[in-house]
Design a protein around this motif. Structure first.
Motif, short mmCIF file in Angstrom:
data_model
loop_
_atom_site.label_atom_id
_atom_site.label_comp_id
_atom_site.label_asym_id
_atom_site.label_seq_id
_atom_site.Cartn_x
_atom_site.Cartn_y
_atom_site.Cartn_z
N TRP A 112 -40.82 10.13 -7.89
CA TRP A 112 -41.81 10.54 -6.89
C TRP A 112 -43.21 10.61 -7.48
O TRP A 112 -44.20 10.59 -6.74
N SER A 113 -43.33 10.68 -8.80
CA SER A 113 -44.65 10.75 -9.42
C SER A 113 -45.29 9.37 -9.53
O SER A 113 -46.45 9.27 -9.91
N ARG A 114 -44.57 8.34 -9.19
CA ARG A 114 -45.09 6.98 -9.29
C ARG A 114 -45.47 6.45 -7.91
O ARG A 114 -44.64 6.42 -7.00
N PRO A 115 -46.71 5.99 -7.75
CA PRO A 115 -47.14 5.50 -6.43
C PRO A 115 -46.32 4.31 -5.95
O PRO A 115 -46.06 4.17 -4.76
N PHE A 117 -43.16 3.76 -6.29
CA PHE A 117 -41.91 4.23 -5.69
C PHE A 117 -42.16 4.75 -4.28
O PHE A 117 -41.39 4.47 -3.38
N ARG A 118 -43.22 5.49 -4.10
CA ARG A 118 -43.52 6.02 -2.76
C ARG A 118 -43.82 4.89 -1.79
O ARG A 118 -43.40 4.92 -0.64
N GLN A 119 -44.53 3.85 -2.26
CA GLN A 119 -44.80 2.71 -1.40
C GLN A 119 -43.50 1.97 -1.05
O GLN A 119 -43.29 1.57 0.09
N LEU A 120 -42.62 1.82 -2.05
CA LEU A 120 -41.35 1.16 -1.82
C LEU A 120 -40.52 1.93 -0.80
O LEU A 120 -39.87 1.33 0.06
N LEU A 121 -40.53 3.24 -0.88
CA LEU A 121 -39.78 4.06 0.07
C LEU A 121 -40.29 3.85 1.48
O LEU A 121 -39.50 3.73 2.43
#
Length: 180
Positions: A112-115, A117-121
């Protein structure tokens, strides 16, 4: 009845959690095999194409061949798939970056600290909705707008998925020219 409902709810939550975990592992497998964008796209195309072939077969064969033949084809496909899987050499995964192994629970929140990963989600959620809604609404369209007889529904559903399968080579060409 309350105990039964609680038990059923717990079983459903466990089933959905297991399905989600397996789906993530299955869909990330192509990326773990490595290669460039085109190679990873080919791996995904084969996975999705074979999945579409199964959906097409499942939607058309009960009407075209009857239920006993469909069940026979289903078990034959499972047997052939198992045979191919057990005889194939195991793929060599790409080198993996070191993984956090902290035991205090902080590594659980690391993605969750990586942008990225959030974009991929976000893309994963939108993609899931974008693919689920048309496939779900197709039968309503066939019944209400086209007013096709019930016997034609499996064939039209099959045609929908055949169109999807036919687009796979086109997308691979686009990825080869423009990238992901």
């Amino acid at each position: 009845t309350d105990a039964l409902l609680a038990w059923a709810g717990a079983c459903l939550m466990l089933t959905y959690a297991a399905f989600s975990a397996l789906s993530v592992m299955h869909q990330s497998w192509g990326a773990r095999l490595g290669g460039d964008e085109v190679q990873r796209s080919r791996i995904v195309a084969w996975r999705e194409g074979l999945g579409l072939a199964g959906v097409i077969l499942a939607s058309i064969s009960p009407i075209a061949l009857g239920l006993p033949a469909t069940v026979g084809i289903f078990f034959a496909a499972i047997g052939l798939g198992w045979l191919a899987w057990t005889q194939a050499p195991p793929p060599k995964p790409a080198a993996e970056p070191p993984v956090a192994t902290e035991r205090d629970g902080r590594s659980l929140w690391l993605p969750w600290s990586r942008p990225g990963f959030r974009q991929l989600l976000a893309v994963f959620m939108v993609n899931g909705i974008a693919s689920a809604i048309p496939a779900t609404l197709l039968l309503f369209f066939v019944q209400d707008v086209l007013q096709a007889p019930p016997a034609a529904e499996p064939m039209l559903l099959g045609a929908y998925f055949v169109a999807a399968a036919c687009s796979i080579p086109v997308w691979l060409q686009i990825i080869g020219r423009l990238g992901l």
